[in-house]
Motif scaffolding. Structure first.
Motif, PDB file in Angstrom:
ATOM      1  N   ALA A 120      39.174  41.724  45.932  1.00 23.23           N
ATOM      2  CA  ALA A 120      40.416  42.335  46.376  1.00 23.23           C
ATOM      3  C   ALA A 120      41.479  42.006  45.353  1.00 23.23           C
ATOM      4  CB  ALA A 120      40.812  41.793  47.753  1.00 23.23           C
ATOM      5  N   PRO A 121      42.606  42.724  45.367  1.00 25.62           N
ATOM      6  CA  PRO A 121      43.655  42.430  44.409  1.00 25.62           C
ATOM      7  C   PRO A 121      44.106  40.989  44.516  1.00 25.62           C
ATOM      8  CG  PRO A 121      44.079  44.513  45.510  1.00 25.62           C
ATOM      9  CD  PRO A 121      42.917  43.862  46.224  1.00 25.62           C
ATOM     10  N   ALA A 122      44.272  40.315  43.398  1.00 25.09           N
ATOM     11  CA  ALA A 122      44.708  38.923  43.421  1.00 25.09           C
ATOM     12  C   ALA A 122      46.150  38.835  43.889  1.00 25.09           C
ATOM     13  CB  ALA A 122      44.580  38.310  42.026  1.00 25.09           C
ATOM     14  N   VAL A 123      46.493  37.670  44.435  1.00 24.63           N
ATOM     15  CA  VAL A 123      47.810  37.492  45.013  1.00 24.63           C
ATOM     16  C   VAL A 123      48.439  36.241  44.443  1.00 24.63           C
ATOM     17  CG1 VAL A 123      49.086  37.268  47.169  1.00 24.63           C
ATOM     18  CG2 VAL A 123      46.943  38.518  47.122  1.00 24.63           C
ATOM     19  N   GLY A 124      49.649  36.352  43.985  1.00 23.27           N
ATOM     20  CA  GLY A 124      50.385  35.192  43.532  1.00 23.27           C
ATOM     21  C   GLY A 124      51.162  34.555  44.664  1.00 23.27           C
ATOM     22  N   ALA A 125      51.921  33.516  44.357  1.00 27.72           N
ATOM     23  CA  ALA A 125      52.632  32.782  45.391  1.00 27.72           C
ATOM     24  C   ALA A 125      53.608  33.664  46.148  1.00 27.72           C
ATOM     25  CB  ALA A 125      53.370  31.608  44.760  1.00 27.72           C
ATOM     26  N   GLN A 126      54.124  34.685  45.506  1.00 25.27           N
ATOM     27  CA  GLN A 126      55.081  35.570  46.171  1.00 25.27           C
ATOM     28  C   GLN A 126      54.426  36.845  46.678  1.00 25.27           C
ATOM     29  OE1 GLN A 126      58.121  34.375  46.667  1.00 25.27           O
ATOM     30  NE2 GLN A 126      57.326  32.547  45.645  1.00 25.27           N
ATOM     31  N   GLY A 127      53.092  36.887  46.681  1.00 28.73           N
ATOM     32  CA  GLY A 127      52.394  38.048  47.223  1.00 28.73           C
ATOM     33  C   GLY A 127      52.338  39.231  46.277  1.00 28.73           C
ATOM     34  N   LEU A 128      52.517  38.994  44.968  1.00 30.63           N
ATOM     35  CA  LEU A 128      52.505  40.099  44.014  1.00 30.63           C
ATOM     36  C   LEU A 128      51.116  40.260  43.425  1.00 30.63           C
ATOM     37  CD1 LEU A 128      55.853  39.335  42.157  1.00 30.63           C
ATOM     38  CD2 LEU A 128      55.466  40.956  44.006  1.00 30.63           C
ATOM     39  N   ALA A 129      50.666  41.513  43.289  1.00 30.39           N
ATOM     40  CA  ALA A 129      49.343  41.772  42.731  1.00 30.39           C
ATOM     41  C   ALA A 129      49.322  41.433  41.244  1.00 30.39           C
ATOM     42  CB  ALA A 129      48.976  43.236  42.937  1.00 30.39           C
ATOM     43  N   LYS A 130      48.229  40.809  40.803  1.00 29.25           N
ATOM     44  CA  LYS A 130      48.049  40.479  39.403  1.00 29.25           C
ATOM     45  C   LYS A 130      46.705  41.016  38.939  1.00 29.25           C
ATOM     46  CE  LYS A 130      50.573  36.094  39.756  1.00 29.25           C
ATOM     47  NZ  LYS A 130      50.478  34.641  39.569  1.00 29.25           N
ATOM     48  N   PRO A 131      46.541  41.315  37.636  1.00 30.29           N
ATOM     49  CA  PRO A 131      45.217  41.708  37.159  1.00 30.29           C
ATOM     50  C   PRO A 131      44.224  40.602  37.473  1.00 30.29           C
ATOM     51  CG  PRO A 131      46.895  42.132  35.500  1.00 30.29           C
ATOM     52  CD  PRO A 131      47.561  41.346  36.580  1.00 30.29           C
ATOM     53  N   ALA A 132      43.074  40.953  38.044  1.00 28.88           N
ATOM     54  CA  ALA A 132      42.162  39.932  38.518  1.00 28.88           C
ATOM     55  C   ALA A 132      40.808  39.971  37.861  1.00 28.88           C
ATOM     56  CB  ALA A 132      41.995  40.062  40.040  1.00 28.88           C
ATOM     57  N   PHE A 133      40.466  41.031  37.137  1.00 26.02           N
ATOM     58  CA  PHE A 133      39.107  41.120  36.640  1.00 26.02           C
ATOM     59  C   PHE A 133      39.015  42.134  35.513  1.00 26.02           C
ATOM     60  CE2 PHE A 133      39.502  44.326  39.977  1.00 26.02           C
ATOM     61  CZ  PHE A 133      39.011  45.456  39.347  1.00 26.02           C
ATOM     62  N   ARG A 134      37.882  42.106  34.849  1.00 27.67           N
ATOM     63  CA  ARG A 134      37.504  43.190  33.934  1.00 27.67           C
ATOM     64  C   ARG A 134      36.019  43.447  34.143  1.00 27.67           C
ATOM     65  NH1 ARG A 134      35.297  41.779  28.823  1.00 27.67           N
ATOM     66  NH2 ARG A 134      34.958  39.523  28.599  1.00 27.67           N
ATOM     67  N   ASP A 135      35.619  44.704  34.030  1.00 30.83           N
ATOM     68  CA  ASP A 135      34.239  45.092  34.261  1.00 30.83           C
ATOM     69  C   ASP A 135      33.519  45.303  32.929  1.00 30.83           C
ATOM     70  OD1 ASP A 135      33.854  45.235  37.122  1.00 30.83           O
ATOM     71  OD2 ASP A 135      35.337  46.844  37.111  1.00 30.83           O
ATOM     72  N   ILE A 136      32.369  44.647  32.787  1.00 24.74           N
ATOM     73  CA  ILE A 136      31.513  44.838  31.610  1.00 24.74           C
ATOM     74  C   ILE A 136      30.371  45.738  32.061  1.00 24.74           C
ATOM     75  CG2 ILE A 136      30.070  43.689  29.897  1.00 24.74           C
ATOM     76  CD1 ILE A 136      31.756  41.134  30.492  1.00 24.74           C
TER      77      ILE A 136
END
Length: 502
Positions: free
Chosen positions: A20-36
């Protein structure tokens, strides 16, 4: 609730930053992965290819052969062998077969010495995305220590065109039609926007023994979803000044539970956030005991004896049923009421949840679904989970509810009938890198925040997701392994494609 022989909520939380989309301390989405997208080479490539072949064969012998050949011998014997082979069979039942898409960048395994690989698979039935998390043992010729399947976040390279609410509901109905017609879902589903129910359906059987069908008011076991009720109860007691999040647990939990040297260092905050270092009371002592012994919170006390924290409290996240159980002790001590009486009076009643409680499994409760697990060498051989599960749920999980009552719970939280806005914000603030607040999982996506909790156990799967900014509520409950989690993951992907309201 968590059981070591099946896909568990602990595993699902561990996957959060990839699935799922990553979450920072303030609930903001961050890039979480890359697909190979190139198939892996070497030993990993061999293992991934064999796993996909074992899933697509839909044959118990092929599944068992894969487990015996590629998994660590210590976790590929006896009941564990059957359970791990059954998970491959379940992956086929939920997807009608899979194809390789990518290896997704590894998550931080929380200090584990094992290498983690997440393989993204495309489902043939729906064209959706499944993730297989492979935890590897180190060594010159590493084997797989464990495999867990879950819904995966769509690859970044794929098109996720916006859809309308009507299109979303059409897609959900079509998906559910296929699932029910192919016996891939047994349970109930609800989608609402604020207080308006948009979709409410059920299929499958509440009792295979007597061929009683599920309906939209059937009571399903919640697994770990009860943790939300426990967290809300603590927040209420904090508002009343009876508890502080910074209180040491020793203020409420005496040494008959755990030594004071342990409870002095653990706070209420640590228990709520799964950072206490404590483990799970679903241990060998529980497995070898009569379920009849565990009905009240105090009955679980012998199962915690010798449970030393595996790290200093606050150091990291480790999903803990024992920690949530101790919050039940805190509630009883601070309120002067039995845990079950407190949540019934202060959560279920004000929320209008008339069909929610920790019903004992030996009580004849009307319209209550039995749980069915497929831990077997047979292609389709269902087994009731009656003797696997607790006889009565509690603070960590195991109660029963309906999709309608879960919607009412979500509404009561959002309009302030259970806790004030400050307490709600605290419950829904991410406290770690695992997307977890105070008894609620926390997610983020481009159009907003979503919160809730899921649950899994043999014969049990469920999920409640509250899309805070868009106003949607999704409740999915099933009386079979994994099925609600697969369905809710698919619904989340579609709902998050609906543009935010202006």
């Amino acid at each position: 609730m968590v059981r070591k022989t099946n896909i568990t909520l602990c595993t699902l939380i561990a996957l959060a930053s990839l699935l799922a989309p990553a979450v920072g301390a303030q609930g903001l989405a961050k890039p979480a992965f890359r697909d190979i997208t190139e198939p892996p080479q070497g030993k990993l490539g061999e293992q991934v290819a064999a796993m996909i072949a074992a899933i697509n064969a839909n044959d118990p012998k092929v599944a068992h052969d894969f487990v015996e050949r590629y998994l660590t011998p210590s976790v590929a014997t006896g009941k564990a062998l059957d359970a791990r082979a059954a998970s491959l069979m379940q992956a086929f039942r939920s997807s009608s077969g899979v194809d390789f898409y990518s290896v997704r960048a590894a998550v931080d395994s929380g200090g584990s010495p094992h290498t983690v690989n997440t393989v993204v698979l495309k489902e043939r039935l729906h064209g959706g995305w499944m993730a297989a998390k492979l935890v590897m043992d180190p060594g010159n010729a590493p084997r797989i220590r464990s495999i867990a399947f879950d819904h995966a976040r769509p690859p970044a390279s794929t098109s996720t065109a916006a859809m309308t609410e009507v299109q979303m509901l059409e897609r959900v109905n079509a998906s559910l039609d296929r699932e029910c017609a192919n016996d891939k879902f047994s349970g109930a589903l609800l989608i609402a926007r604020a207080d308006q129910v948009l979709l409410k359906r059920a299929c499958g059987e509440a009792s295979m023994r007597y061929h009683v069908k599920n309906d939209v008011d059937t009571k399903f076991n919640l697994g770990s979803m009860n943790k939300m009720f426990t967290a809300v109860a603590i927040a209420q007691l904090v508002e009343q000044g009876r508890v502080s999040y910074d209180d040491p647990v020793s203020k409420y939990v005496d040494k008959s539970w755990l030594p004071k040297r342990i409870t002095d260092r653990i706070t209420v905050h640590h228990l709520l956030t799964h950072t206490s270092g404590l483990g799970s009371y679903f241990n060998d002592k529980f497995e070898n005991s009569s379920r009849e012994l565990f009905r009240e919170v105090n009955d679980f006390k012998p199962l915690l004896q010798g449970d030393d924290p595996s790290f200093p409290p606050g150091q990291r996240f480790q999903y803990s049923n024992s920690g949530m159980l101790l919050l039940g002790v805190v509630i009883e001590k601070a309120s002067g009421k039995k845990y079950f009486d407190y949540v019934r009076e202060h959560i279920f009643k004000p929320a209008g949840m008339k069909d929610t409680d920790s019903y004992a499994m030996d009580e004849p409760v009307e319209n209550l679904a039995m749980g069915y697990t497929s831990e077997s060498r047979e292609k389709v051989h269902w087994k009731e989970n009656t003797f696997m599960h607790v006889i009565k749920g509690g603070p960590a999980g195991g109660g029963f509810s309906t999709v309608g009552d879960l919607h009412r719970f979500a509404q009561a939280l959002q309009v302030g009938n259970l806790v004030n806005p400050e307490s709600r914000a605290r419950l829904w603030t991410n406290q770690s890198d695992r997307g977890y607040g105070y008894g609620f999982k926390i997610g983020a996506y481009p159009n907003g925040l979503d919160v809730g909790h899921n649950g899994g156990f043999p014969g049990i799967s469920g999920d409640l997701t509250i899309f805070v900014d868009q106003g949607y509520v999704v409740a999915v409950l099933s009386n079979r392994d994994h099925e609600a989690l697969v369905m809710s993951g698919r619904l989340r992907a579609w709902i998050t494609q609906i543009p935010a309201a202006d």
